[in-house]
Design an enzyme around this catalytic site. Structure first.
Site, PDB file in Angstrom:
ATOM      1  N   HIS A  81      -0.539   4.600   7.463  1.00 20.69           N
ATOM      2  CA  HIS A  81       0.015   5.211   6.244  1.00 20.69           C
ATOM      3  C   HIS A  81       0.293   6.675   6.491  1.00 20.69           C
ATOM      4  O   HIS A  81      -0.293   7.279   7.393  1.00 20.69           O
ATOM      5  CB  HIS A  81      -0.969   5.051   5.084  1.00 20.69           C
ATOM      6  CG  HIS A  81      -1.354   3.625   4.846  1.00 20.69           C
ATOM      7  ND1 HIS A  81      -2.554   3.094   5.268  1.00 20.69           N
ATOM      8  CD2 HIS A  81      -0.676   2.620   4.279  1.00 20.69           C
ATOM      9  CE1 HIS A  81      -2.603   1.817   4.961  1.00 20.69           C
ATOM     10  NE2 HIS A  81      -1.472   1.494   4.358  1.00 20.69           N
ATOM     11  N   ASP A  97      -3.552   7.772   8.461  1.00 24.53           N
ATOM     12  CA  ASP A  97      -4.636   6.966   9.035  1.00 24.53           C
ATOM     13  C   ASP A  97      -4.155   5.982  10.100  1.00 24.53           C
ATOM     14  O   ASP A  97      -4.861   5.039  10.412  1.00 24.53           O
ATOM     15  CB  ASP A  97      -5.368   6.213   7.917  1.00 24.53           C
ATOM     16  CG  ASP A  97      -4.453   5.237   7.181  1.00 24.53           C
ATOM     17  OD1 ASP A  97      -3.278   5.106   7.571  1.00 24.53           O
ATOM     18  OD2 ASP A  97      -4.913   4.595   6.216  1.00 24.53           O
ATOM     19  N   SER A 123       0.808  -1.225   0.000  1.00 27.58           N
ATOM     20  CA  SER A 123       0.000   0.000   0.000  1.00 27.58           C
ATOM     21  C   SER A 123       0.837   1.269   0.000  1.00 27.58           C
ATOM     22  O   SER A 123       0.311   2.341  -0.274  1.00 27.58           O
ATOM     23  CB  SER A 123      -0.913   0.024   1.224  1.00 27.58           C
ATOM     24  OG  SER A 123      -0.128  -0.013   2.393  1.00 27.58           O
TER      25      SER A 123
END
Ligand SMILES: *[C@@H]1O[C@H](CO)[C@@H](O)[C@H](O)[C@H]1NC(C)=O
Ligand SMILES: *[C@@H]1O[C@H](CO)[C@@H](O)[C@H](O)[C@H]1NC(C)=O
Length: 367
Positions: free
Chosen positions: A344, A341, A36
């Protein structure tokens, strides 16, 4: 704290002004592999989770103004690297695979949020298989690359010419292999036994890309996850000595450093095996650590530890109200935060890391 329903993974702007027009034309194409940290839409497109929060605002709110599948408010490190070389933002492979020739001619992104370096089998054998967000591990991504390669060149001569101006970015990958284990309660000492396997997989994949024709490769290390809001709230301690001067968890950061040291050693061996390739180590750890060391100097008015988007709690990370879920909300000004978040980082932080890698001293040799 261990009763997490799902492990927390690497899943889940500002107008770019060219101050001095110094776009380098060094690379025509960029290929990206990873999780990610680099995914520009593969996970979302894979449909592995139908209601994933990364498919809606506030993800993407700052730069794209809609959710793209990036796990951030805006651009990622890979986007800033693309900008640097004047290459369009890399399209996610799963979105363009049917029309590669027309859309992938400046590169393709194979990274998938939640992806591991090791194959899913490793986690299934250890009883952790069902916690995986995706089965699209590094070997799957390499398989996609091989398929794509058939659409851009056939003869060795043709491929060599094509890849001469290609940059390969292999990672960050491997962070999730540890994250899955961390969040089901595996101890750091036990995790150390995984490191040779994870590093071995990354280095083997890098070698395979060279065999396929890659000449210029960047292999990033792991991040100082001990500074991440999700880790700080999940593994916090009453003992002050567990934290470094920046308020980060020493043990988790030391573990990332341990991984990075092993990775650098293995890359050195790979360089001896493939002297024709440029194998560049990117110190994402060092570049990211600056955010926590001098946050106010970098405009992070809220410090670097708290998440911008979350549901309250000491680091604004609440596992039952994570960013995008009921009970959470994004901060007013993400540009003053490093953490997006919990797991990240914000666009601001990613830009800082990208700059450190592209223009600073955070690579083993200049990219
Ligand atoms: C991964 O593969 C296993 C075995 O084929 C399957 O049961 C599982 O649902 C897959 N996981 C995901 C996230 O697609
Ligand atoms: C975390 O979120 C839940 C669900 O919204 C809420 O009930 C709880 O009060 C929150 N905890 C903190 C510390 O804010």
């Amino acid at each position: 704290i261990m009763n997490m329903v799902k492990p927390l993974l690497f899943l889940s702007s500002c107008v770019f002004t060219i101050v001095s027009a110094t776009i380098s034309l060094k690379y025509d194409t960029i290929f990206s592999f990873g999780d990610s940290i680099a995914d520009t839409g593969n996970f979302l497109h894979s449909g592995a989770l139908t209601n994933t929060v990364i498919g809606s605002l506030p993800y993407g709110e700052t730069f794209f103004h809609h959710a793209t599948g990036r796990c951030s408010n805006g651009r990622l490190i890979i986007d800033f690297i693309a900008e640097e070389y004047g290459v369009p933002y890399l399209p996610p492979y799963l979105e363009i695979k049917e029309s590669l020739k027309s859309k992938g001619d400046h590169g393709v992104n194979f990274a998938v949020a939640g992806a591991t370096a090791l194959d899913p089998k490793f986690f299934y054998d250890k009883g952790m298989g069902r916690t995986l967000w995706t089965n699209n591990s590094l070997s799957t991504q390499l398989g996609w690359f091989k398929k794509m390669k058939q659409t851009v060149c056939t003869t060795k001569h043709e491929c060599d010419r094509y890849f001469k101006k290609s940059l390969f970015i292999v990672g960050e990958i491997g962070g999730n292999d540890y994250n899955y284990a961390f969040f089901v309660g595996t101890t750091i000492n036990d995790l150390k036994r995984m490191v040779p396997f994870v590093v071995g997989t990354i280095v083997t994949a890098t070698g395979m890309l060279i065999e396929e024709g890659a000449k210029e490769l960047v292999v990033p290390g792991n991040f100082p996850v001990g500074c991440w809001a999700a880790f700080l709230s999940s593994f916090g301690s009453q003992d002050k000595s567990a934290y470094d001067a920046n308020g980060c968890l020493k043990s988790h950061n030391d573990f990332s450093k341990y991984h990075n040291t092993q990775l650098k050693l293995a890359l050195e061996k790979l360089r001896q095996k493939y002297p024709q390739a440029r194998i560049i180590y990117a110190d994402y750890y060092g570049a990211a650590k600056e955010l926590f060391h001098i946050p106010h100097h970098l405009g992070l008015k809220n410090g670097a530890l708290s998440a911008c988007c979350g549901g309250g709690g000491p680091y604004n990370f609440n596992n039952t109200a994570r960013c995008g879920h009921v009970g959470s909300k994004p901060c007013k000004d993400p540009s003053t935060y490093a953490n997006w978040d919990g797991m990240h980082l914000t666009e601001t932080a990613y830009r800082h890391i990208a700059t450190g890698v592209l223009k600073g001293s955070f690579t083993s040799q200049p990219i």
